[in-house]
Scaffold this motif. Structure first.
Motif, PDB file in Angstrom:
ATOM      1  N   LEU A 207       0.820  -1.220   0.000  1.00 20.88           N
ATOM      2  CA  LEU A 207       0.000   0.000   0.000  1.00 20.88           C
ATOM      3  C   LEU A 207       0.847   1.261   0.000  1.00 20.88           C
ATOM      4  O   LEU A 207       0.620   2.190   0.765  1.00 20.88           O
ATOM      5  N   LEU A 208       1.811   1.313  -0.905  1.00 15.63           N
ATOM      6  CA  LEU A 208       2.715   2.466  -0.958  1.00 15.63           C
ATOM      7  C   LEU A 208       1.946   3.751  -1.219  1.00 15.63           C
ATOM      8  O   LEU A 208       2.288   4.805  -0.676  1.00 15.63           O
ATOM      9  N   ASP A 209       0.884   3.689  -2.040  1.00 14.99           N
ATOM     10  CA  ASP A 209       0.116   4.893  -2.339  1.00 14.99           C
ATOM     11  C   ASP A 209      -0.672   5.412  -1.139  1.00 14.99           C
ATOM     12  O   ASP A 209      -1.165   6.543  -1.160  1.00 14.99           O
ATOM     13  N   LEU A 210      -0.798   4.592  -0.097  1.00 19.08           N
ATOM     14  CA  LEU A 210      -1.516   5.018   1.101  1.00 19.08           C
ATOM     15  C   LEU A 210      -0.555   5.319   2.247  1.00 19.08           C
ATOM     16  O   LEU A 210      -0.965   5.419   3.400  1.00 19.08           O
ATOM     17  N   GLY A 211       0.716   5.479   1.920  1.00 20.19           N
ATOM     18  CA  GLY A 211       1.709   5.782   2.939  1.00 20.19           C
ATOM     19  C   GLY A 211       2.613   4.613   3.257  1.00 20.19           C
ATOM     20  O   GLY A 211       3.622   4.766   3.935  1.00 20.19           O
ATOM     21  N   GLY A 212       2.236   3.426   2.770  1.00 19.84           N
ATOM     22  CA  GLY A 212       3.048   2.246   2.987  1.00 19.84           C
ATOM     23  C   GLY A 212       2.703   1.535   4.279  1.00 19.84           C
ATOM     24  O   GLY A 212       2.227   2.136   5.249  1.00 19.84           O
ATOM     25  N   PHE A 213       2.908   0.214   4.283  1.00 21.57           N
ATOM     26  CA  PHE A 213       2.680  -0.566   5.502  1.00 21.57           C
ATOM     27  C   PHE A 213       3.716  -1.671   5.570  1.00 21.57           C
ATOM     28  O   PHE A 213       3.755  -2.549   4.701  1.00 21.57           O
ATOM     29  N   ASN A 214       4.555  -1.615   6.572  1.00 21.53           N
ATOM     30  CA  ASN A 214       5.524  -2.662   6.855  1.00 21.53           C
ATOM     31  C   ASN A 214       5.911  -2.521   8.327  1.00 21.53           C
ATOM     32  O   ASN A 214       5.412  -1.619   9.023  1.00 21.53           O
ATOM     33  N   PRO A 215       6.763  -3.381   8.858  1.00 21.81           N
ATOM     34  CA  PRO A 215       7.109  -3.248  10.282  1.00 21.81           C
ATOM     35  C   PRO A 215       7.658  -1.872  10.656  1.00 21.81           C
ATOM     36  O   PRO A 215       7.407  -1.378  11.764  1.00 21.81           O
ATOM     37  N   ALA A 216       8.389  -1.249   9.736  1.00 25.58           N
ATOM     38  CA  ALA A 216       8.963   0.071  10.047  1.00 25.58           C
ATOM     39  C   ALA A 216       7.879   1.140  10.162  1.00 25.58           C
ATOM     40  O   ALA A 216       7.977   2.032  11.012  1.00 25.58           O
ATOM     41  N   THR A 217       6.844   1.075   9.324  1.00 27.91           N
ATOM     42  CA  THR A 217       5.790   2.092   9.418  1.00 27.91           C
ATOM     43  C   THR A 217       4.963   1.906  10.690  1.00 27.91           C
ATOM     44  O   THR A 217       4.481   2.886  11.263  1.00 27.91           O
ATOM     45  N   VAL A 218       4.810   0.663  11.129  1.00 27.85           N
ATOM     46  CA  VAL A 218       4.128   0.434  12.409  1.00 27.85           C
ATOM     47  C   VAL A 218       4.945   1.049  13.544  1.00 27.85           C
ATOM     48  O   VAL A 218       4.403   1.720  14.433  1.00 27.85           O
ATOM     49  N   GLN A 219       6.250   0.841  13.505  1.00 28.40           N
ATOM     50  CA  GLN A 219       7.123   1.422  14.522  1.00 28.40           C
ATOM     51  C   GLN A 219       7.082   2.947  14.468  1.00 28.40           C
ATOM     52  O   GLN A 219       7.123   3.617  15.509  1.00 28.40           O
ATOM     53  N   LEU A 220       6.980   3.506  13.255  1.00 28.22           N
ATOM     54  CA  LEU A 220       6.876   4.952  13.111  1.00 28.22           C
ATOM     55  C   LEU A 220       5.612   5.474  13.790  1.00 28.22           C
ATOM     56  O   LEU A 220       5.642   6.512  14.469  1.00 28.22           O
ATOM     57  N   HIS A 221       4.506   4.762  13.619  1.00 22.05           N
ATOM     58  CA  HIS A 221       3.275   5.178  14.296  1.00 22.05           C
ATOM     59  C   HIS A 221       3.424   5.075  15.818  1.00 22.05           C
ATOM     60  O   HIS A 221       2.845   5.880  16.555  1.00 22.05           O
ATOM     61  N   LEU A 222       4.198   4.087  16.270  1.00 22.48           N
ATOM     62  CA  LEU A 222       4.439   3.984  17.711  1.00 22.48           C
ATOM     63  C   LEU A 222       5.202   5.210  18.215  1.00 22.48           C
ATOM     64  O   LEU A 222       4.912   5.725  19.299  1.00 22.48           O
ATOM     65  N   VAL A 223       6.157   5.689  17.437  1.00 22.09           N
ATOM     66  CA  VAL A 223       6.894   6.895  17.799  1.00 22.09           C
ATOM     67  C   VAL A 223       5.921   8.060  17.991  1.00 22.09           C
ATOM     68  O   VAL A 223       5.949   8.771  19.010  1.00 22.09           O
TER      69      VAL A 223
END
Length: 280
Positions: A207-223
């Protein structure tokens, strides 16, 4: 940490005003079609607009996205999914420009178009964007209901890897809302659920067009969530676990550095705050 000014996501206030005025006119149907109505060219135009957004190419986006919306509306019959994707991008941009009133219009239009074409992923994403707007309006309970209800939709669960990735995006959005509610334990529980979904996906960047979703983006949301919960030390610890190169876009990497800057600002670390802002 957002910069001050009318449009915090765009460095040039005049460019921000231009983006908003053109998107407003295109959304209201006041702009004449200005491009090719060939379906393949329209799809390519939208793909280019997504790239502009990910890389911070706002000057190009100010031309491309309003032109796409006006031209795509003029096609008969209209491609509902293509238009829904265009309005989802429009909503994300308007949220960053803090234009919530127009953002509500774009998000609701995206939802109607996604429902018309029966696309489960686009429909769920419209719920996620509506939830972001609801959270910004202080409607935290409604934001949680929107995201968690959409994440449980059977149609989304049946949509394969994109559907699972969108479920993860919805759950991590719910986690961010829980942080705003002052519920850090609930936030971390939801974040762990989103992280489990990300780790199970076979493709690294969904889902790159929606901002992307992978373990790193989940961690970014945790930040961001730890920051919103008022815990800058936890924010920095979560941020240090991220390799910026694993984030899917310039836009996401900039968000990481601004969150780090915000945490340093709260702790009174002036030099580290400035360094992080310059990195962003």
């Amino acid at each position: 940490m957002a910069t001050t000014g009318t449009h915090p996501a765009v460095a040039d206030p005049q460019l921000g005003e231009l983006l908003v005025s053109r998107l407003r006119d295109a959304t209201l149907g006041l702009s004449a079609p200005a491009g090719s109505d060939d379906p393949e060219r329209l799809a390519a135009e939208l793909d280019h607009a997504h790239r502009d957004y990910r890389t911070g190419g706002y000057a190009s986006l100010a031309e491309r996205l309003p032109r796409f919306l006006s031209t795509a509306h003029a096609v008969s019959p209209p491609d509902h999914l293509l238009l829904a994707r265009g309005y989802l991008l429009t909503t994300r941009l308007l949220i960053k420009l803090d234009e919530q009133q127009l953002g509500w219009m774009a998000a609701d239009r995206a939802r109607q178009l996604a429902a018309a074409c029966g696309n489960a992923v686009a429909l769920a994403e419209s719920s996620r964007q509506l939830a972001v707007l609801a959270r910004k309006a202080g409607w935290h309970d409604q934001a949680l209901t929107l995201t968690l209800t959409a994440a449980d939709a059977p149609e989304l669960r049946a949509a394969g890897a994109p559907g699972n990735a969108l479920r993860g995006l919805l759950i991590q959005s719910a986690a961010y809302t829980a942080a705003w509610q002052g519920n850090p334990s609930g936030m971390r529980e939801l974040t762990a659920e989103a992280a489990a979904i990300a780790s199970d996906l076979t493709h690294g960047r969904q889902l790159l067009d929606l901002g992307g979703f992978n373990p790193a983006t989940v961690q970014l949301h945790l930040v961001s969530a730890e920051n919103s919960a008022g815990l800058p030390a936890r924010d920095l610890a979560a941020a240090h676990a991220i390799d910026p190169a694993t984030l899917p876009s310039n836009e996401r990497r900039a968000r990481l550095y601004t969150d780090i800057a915000n945490a340093h600002h709260r702790q009174g670390h002036r030099d580290a705050c400035i360094t992080s802002l310059l990195a962003a």
